[in-house]
Design an enzyme around this catalytic site. Structure first.
Site, PDB file in Angstrom:
ATOM      1  N   ILE A 152       0.835  -1.203   0.000  1.00 12.38           N
ATOM      2  CA  ILE A 152       0.000   0.000   0.000  1.00 12.38           C
ATOM      3  C   ILE A 152       0.869   1.253   0.000  1.00 12.38           C
ATOM      4  O   ILE A 152       0.651   2.173  -0.794  1.00 12.38           O
ATOM      5  CB  ILE A 152      -0.965  -0.021   1.210  1.00 12.38           C
ATOM      6  CG1 ILE A 152      -1.968  -1.175   1.033  1.00 12.38           C
ATOM      7  CG2 ILE A 152      -1.697   1.304   1.360  1.00 12.38           C
ATOM      8  CD1 ILE A 152      -2.836  -1.465   2.241  1.00 12.38           C
ATOM      9  N   SER A 229      -4.129   1.222   8.712  1.00 11.84           N
ATOM     10  CA  SER A 229      -3.413  -0.060   8.799  1.00 11.84           C
ATOM     11  C   SER A 229      -4.104  -0.995   9.792  1.00 11.84           C
ATOM     12  O   SER A 229      -4.959  -1.793   9.384  1.00 11.84           O
ATOM     13  CB  SER A 229      -1.943   0.159   9.140  1.00 11.84           C
ATOM     14  OG  SER A 229      -1.783   0.781  10.399  1.00 11.84           O
ATOM     15  N   ASP A 254      -9.566   4.507   9.853  1.00 10.69           N
ATOM     16  CA  ASP A 254     -10.405   3.458   9.254  1.00 10.69           C
ATOM     17  C   ASP A 254     -10.407   2.186  10.097  1.00 10.69           C
ATOM     18  O   ASP A 254     -11.229   1.307   9.872  1.00 10.69           O
ATOM     19  CB  ASP A 254      -9.865   3.155   7.848  1.00 10.69           C
ATOM     20  CG  ASP A 254     -10.759   2.213   7.048  1.00 10.69           C
ATOM     21  OD1 ASP A 254     -11.975   2.492   6.958  1.00 10.69           O
ATOM     22  OD2 ASP A 254     -10.250   1.205   6.521  1.00 10.69           O
ATOM     23  N   GLU A 259     -13.455  -3.530  17.030  1.00  7.79           N
ATOM     24  CA  GLU A 259     -14.425  -3.133  16.007  1.00  7.79           C
ATOM     25  C   GLU A 259     -15.723  -3.913  16.199  1.00  7.79           C
ATOM     26  O   GLU A 259     -15.683  -5.093  16.571  1.00  7.79           O
ATOM     27  CB  GLU A 259     -13.844  -3.392  14.607  1.00  7.79           C
ATOM     28  CG  GLU A 259     -12.617  -2.524  14.365  1.00  7.79           C
ATOM     29  CD  GLU A 259     -12.002  -2.683  12.971  1.00  7.79           C
ATOM     30  OE1 GLU A 259     -12.472  -3.544  12.194  1.00  7.79           O
ATOM     31  OE2 GLU A 259     -11.061  -1.931  12.665  1.00  7.79           O
ATOM     32  N   HIS A 282     -13.703   0.544   8.714  1.00  5.07           N
ATOM     33  CA  HIS A 282     -12.771  -0.453   8.152  1.00  5.07           C
ATOM     34  C   HIS A 282     -13.157  -0.800   6.703  1.00  5.07           C
ATOM     35  O   HIS A 282     -13.214  -1.981   6.330  1.00  5.07           O
ATOM     36  CB  HIS A 282     -12.730  -1.717   9.020  1.00  5.07           C
ATOM     37  CG  HIS A 282     -11.444  -2.492   8.846  1.00  5.07           C
ATOM     38  ND1 HIS A 282     -10.854  -3.202   9.847  1.00  5.07           N
ATOM     39  CD2 HIS A 282     -10.638  -2.655   7.767  1.00  5.07           C
ATOM     40  CE1 HIS A 282      -9.752  -3.773   9.421  1.00  5.07           C
ATOM     41  NE2 HIS A 282      -9.604  -3.458   8.144  1.00  5.07           N
ATOM     42  N   GLY A 285     -10.403  -1.126   2.233  1.00  6.32           N
ATOM     43  CA  GLY A 285     -10.202  -2.072   1.127  1.00  6.32           C
ATOM     44  C   GLY A 285     -11.515  -2.590   0.562  1.00  6.32           C
ATOM     45  O   GLY A 285     -11.511  -3.496  -0.265  1.00  6.32           O
TER      46      GLY A 285
HETATM   47  P1  NAD Z   1       2.880  -4.961   3.590  1.00  4.93           P
HETATM   48  O1  NAD Z   1       3.216  -6.115   4.434  1.00  4.93           O
HETATM   49  O2  NAD Z   1       3.064  -5.038   2.111  1.00  4.93           O
HETATM   50  O3  NAD Z   1       3.680  -3.655   4.099  1.00  4.93           O
HETATM   51  C1  NAD Z   1       3.904  -3.346   5.431  1.00  4.93           C
HETATM   52  C2  NAD Z   1       5.221  -2.603   5.513  1.00  4.93           C
HETATM   53  O4  NAD Z   1       5.356  -2.056   6.830  1.00  4.93           O
HETATM   54  C3  NAD Z   1       6.439  -3.495   5.271  1.00  4.93           C
HETATM   55  O5  NAD Z   1       7.262  -2.892   4.298  1.00  4.93           O
HETATM   56  C4  NAD Z   1       7.123  -3.555   6.643  1.00  4.93           C
HETATM   57  O6  NAD Z   1       8.525  -3.685   6.545  1.00  4.93           O
HETATM   58  C5  NAD Z   1       6.730  -2.219   7.210  1.00  4.93           C
HETATM   59  N1  NAD Z   1       6.757  -2.128   8.678  1.00  4.93           N
HETATM   60  C6  NAD Z   1       6.302  -3.031   9.574  1.00  4.93           C
HETATM   61  N2  NAD Z   1       6.453  -2.554  10.825  1.00  4.93           N
HETATM   62  C7  NAD Z   1       6.999  -1.321  10.700  1.00  4.93           C
HETATM   63  C8  NAD Z   1       7.361  -0.314  11.639  1.00  4.93           C
HETATM   64  N3  NAD Z   1       7.177  -0.494  12.952  1.00  4.93           N
HETATM   65  N4  NAD Z   1       7.900   0.821  11.170  1.00  4.93           N
HETATM   66  C9  NAD Z   1       8.077   1.016   9.837  1.00  4.93           C
HETATM   67  N5  NAD Z   1       7.749   0.103   8.903  1.00  4.93           N
HETATM   68  C10 NAD Z   1       7.204  -1.044   9.331  1.00  4.93           C
HETATM   69  O7  NAD Z   1       1.366  -4.612   3.940  1.00  4.93           O
HETATM   70  P2  NAD Z   1       0.290  -3.847   3.025  1.00  4.93           P
HETATM   71  O8  NAD Z   1      -0.392  -4.845   2.135  1.00  4.93           O
HETATM   72  O9  NAD Z   1       0.918  -2.644   2.442  1.00  4.93           O
HETATM   73  O10 NAD Z   1      -0.759  -3.437   4.162  1.00  4.93           O
HETATM   74  C11 NAD Z   1      -0.406  -2.447   5.122  1.00  4.93           C
HETATM   75  C12 NAD Z   1      -1.423  -2.424   6.253  1.00  4.93           C
HETATM   76  O11 NAD Z   1      -2.712  -2.099   5.743  1.00  4.93           O
HETATM   77  C13 NAD Z   1      -1.574  -3.759   6.990  1.00  4.93           C
HETATM   78  O12 NAD Z   1      -1.612  -3.521   8.368  1.00  4.93           O
HETATM   79  C14 NAD Z   1      -2.923  -4.271   6.529  1.00  4.93           C
HETATM   80  O13 NAD Z   1      -3.552  -5.074   7.511  1.00  4.93           O
HETATM   81  C15 NAD Z   1      -3.682  -2.974   6.326  1.00  4.93           C
HETATM   82  N6  NAD Z   1      -4.835  -3.050   5.409  1.00  4.93           N
HETATM   83  C16 NAD Z   1      -5.958  -2.336   5.750  1.00  4.93           C
HETATM   84  C17 NAD Z   1      -7.072  -2.371   4.926  1.00  4.93           C
HETATM   85  C18 NAD Z   1      -8.291  -1.574   5.278  1.00  4.93           C
HETATM   86  O14 NAD Z   1      -9.375  -1.934   4.851  1.00  4.93           O
HETATM   87  N7  NAD Z   1      -8.142  -0.490   6.002  1.00  4.93           N
HETATM   88  C19 NAD Z   1      -7.050  -3.136   3.749  1.00  4.93           C
HETATM   89  C20 NAD Z   1      -5.882  -3.812   3.407  1.00  4.93           C
HETATM   90  C21 NAD Z   1      -4.779  -3.759   4.245  1.00  4.93           C
END
Ligand code: NAD
Length: 399
Positions: A152, A229, A254, A259, A282, A285
């Site tokens: 993302i 996130s 979000d 929840e 939420h 996505g």
């Molecule tokens: P991803 O695993 O591709 O990316 C996460 C990144 O965060 C990685 O590069 C990791 O190295 C980095 N990271 C982890 N801990 C860290 C920290 N403490 N400091 C800095 N960097 C850190 O994940 P993604 O697919 O990009 O998803 C990101 C987030 O979005 C996830 O938590 C996922 O659950 C959430 N998400 C939310 C929705 C929604 O509906 N709101 C939908 C999809 C995903």
């Protein structure tokens, strides 16, 4: 003809892909409890679920025909992945089919916060004409700070630059900076630089409470904050204080630590009622496009696994990306990762005069997966010899 049982109202794309591939598809709208699921899985090779159906070790033990579970969602907590791997059942999910949807809502939130759109909207609905430029900004030229530069974060980086924003990011892992984005060495450096701070870290337990009063205080006065996130990553009481003091000019949230379970349930949060704070249930996505993409992605993975043995992006088996070889007979052998398995396979094949055309091996912790292509039909004695070994978990023949 393999049978697929699809539960929980999956997108019609899933059914269509599996039917086109020759599966006998049975669909049911709701989730099933353990007993119902065990009964329904008799003679079923493919199970498709979302988050409400629990695939426990007991279910897996009682479903010897099951070969693959498609989780038509992001999370896989509802499945006992270890028990599934132990029985040679591959599990696939859709880790990035809704990435674009999250990125688009983040862009919408960033512009809405920077223009204080929801404040103006609330006032207008209350009959107040508050025409003023104070506190409203263009996003062009402002600095976006992305924390977590994964699926993302990187896509947001690209779109934000197209809007004329400068992008800085902080990630605990080594990441390639896209476009003109600049990596920050520390989180504090990012917080001191960004006009918009947005969190896109993953849900590892170490991230619990990683963003609180100290981090809000480090943000530039008047900056805005987004969390799309995970809810437990942020101290929302501290966010409330930062917004009420005016230090943080607005926020979009979000995701929440707790929840509501069902649609229509009441929602409680210390962030309710705050000005220039956008709250969404939420749904980052949740778009029809993402649902369709999830249906397509997971159904394709399931189909390919059964046709070619491919485990590419499986969440519980060693990953091998495999193409179809129409001229070859294939042995897909999942086994415990102990020394000498490859030598045993090859010795067994040699004993039966079978020539190896190609072979690939991948391991994942305690598991090993060897896929061997041969040009001649495979003697049942070969299958018996390999499948009977103590380290054997599942052997499939694919022609
Ligand atoms: P991803 O695993 O591709 O990316 C996460 C990144 O965060 C990685 O590069 C990791 O190295 C980095 N990271 C982890 N801990 C860290 C920290 N403490 N400091 C800095 N960097 C850190 O994940 P993604 O697919 O990009 O998803 C990101 C987030 O979005 C996830 O938590 C996922 O659950 C959430 N998400 C939310 C929705 C929604 O509906 N709101 C939908 C999809 C995903």
């Amino acid at each position: 003809m393999p049978t697929a049982l699809l539960l929980e109202n999956l997108h019609p794309q899933a059914r269509q892909i599996l039917e086109t591939a020759g599966f006998d598809v049975v669909t049911r709208t709701g989730a099933l409890d353990e007993g119902e699921l065990i009964e329904a899985l008799a003679g079923v090779q493919v199970l498709g679920i979302r988050s409400k159906t629990h695939v426990s070790a007991e279910v897996l033990a009682a479903a010897p025909d099951l070969e693959v579970v498609g989780a038509f969602c992001i999370g896989t907590n509802q499945i006992d992945l270890h028990a599934a791997a132990d029985r040679g059942v591959a599990v696939f999910n859709a880790p990035f089919s809704n990435t674009r949807s999250v990125v688009e809502i983040a862009i919408a939130d960033i512009i809405a916060l920077t223009r204080r759109l929801t404040v103006l909207d609330t006032e207008m609905h209350a009959g107040v004409w508050n025409k003023s430029a104070t506190g409203a900004h263009e996003v062009r030229g402002r600095t976006l700070g992305i924390i977590g530069y994964g699926n993302i974060g990187t896509q947001l980086s690209v779109l934000a630059e197209n809007l004329g924003m400068s992008v800085v990011f902080y990630d605990t892992a080594e990441k390639l900076a896209l476009g003109n984005a600049r990596r920050m060495d520390t989180l504090d450096e990012l917080l001191e630089t960004a006009d918009v701070v947005t969190l896109h870290v993953d849900g590892r337990s170490g991230n619990a409470g990683m963003f609180g009063a100290k981090q809000f205080a480090r943000m530039r006065p008047g900056a805005v904050f987004l969390n799309l996130s995970r809810g437990f990553v942020v101290d929302y009481a501290a966010l409330r204080e930062a917004v009420l003091s005016g230090h943080v000019a607005g926020a979009a949230v979000d995701v929440f630590p707790v929840e509501p379970k069902r649609k229509g349930d009441p929602f409680e949060s210390e962030l309710r009622g705050l000005p220039n704070v956008i709250l969404t249930p939420h749904t980052g996505g949740s778009t029809e496009e993402a649902q369709e993409a999830i249906g397509r992605f997971v159904a394709n993975k399931v189909r390919d696994h059964l046709a070619t043995g491919s485990t590419n992006l499986s969440v519980n088996l060693p990953n091998l990306a495999l193409d179809q070889r129409p001229d070859a007979h294939r042995i897909a052998y999942l086994h415990r990762n102990v020394p000498g398995v490859l030598a045993t396979i090859n010795a067994t094949l040699a004993e039966h005069g079978v020539n190896i055309e190609g072979q690939l091996l991948a391991t994942r912790g305690e598991l090993g997966y060897v896929v061997t292509d041969v040009s001649t039909l495979i003697d049942p004695a070969v299958v018996q010899a390999l499948a009977g070994r103590p380290e054997s978990l599942r052997l499939r023949l694919l022609s």
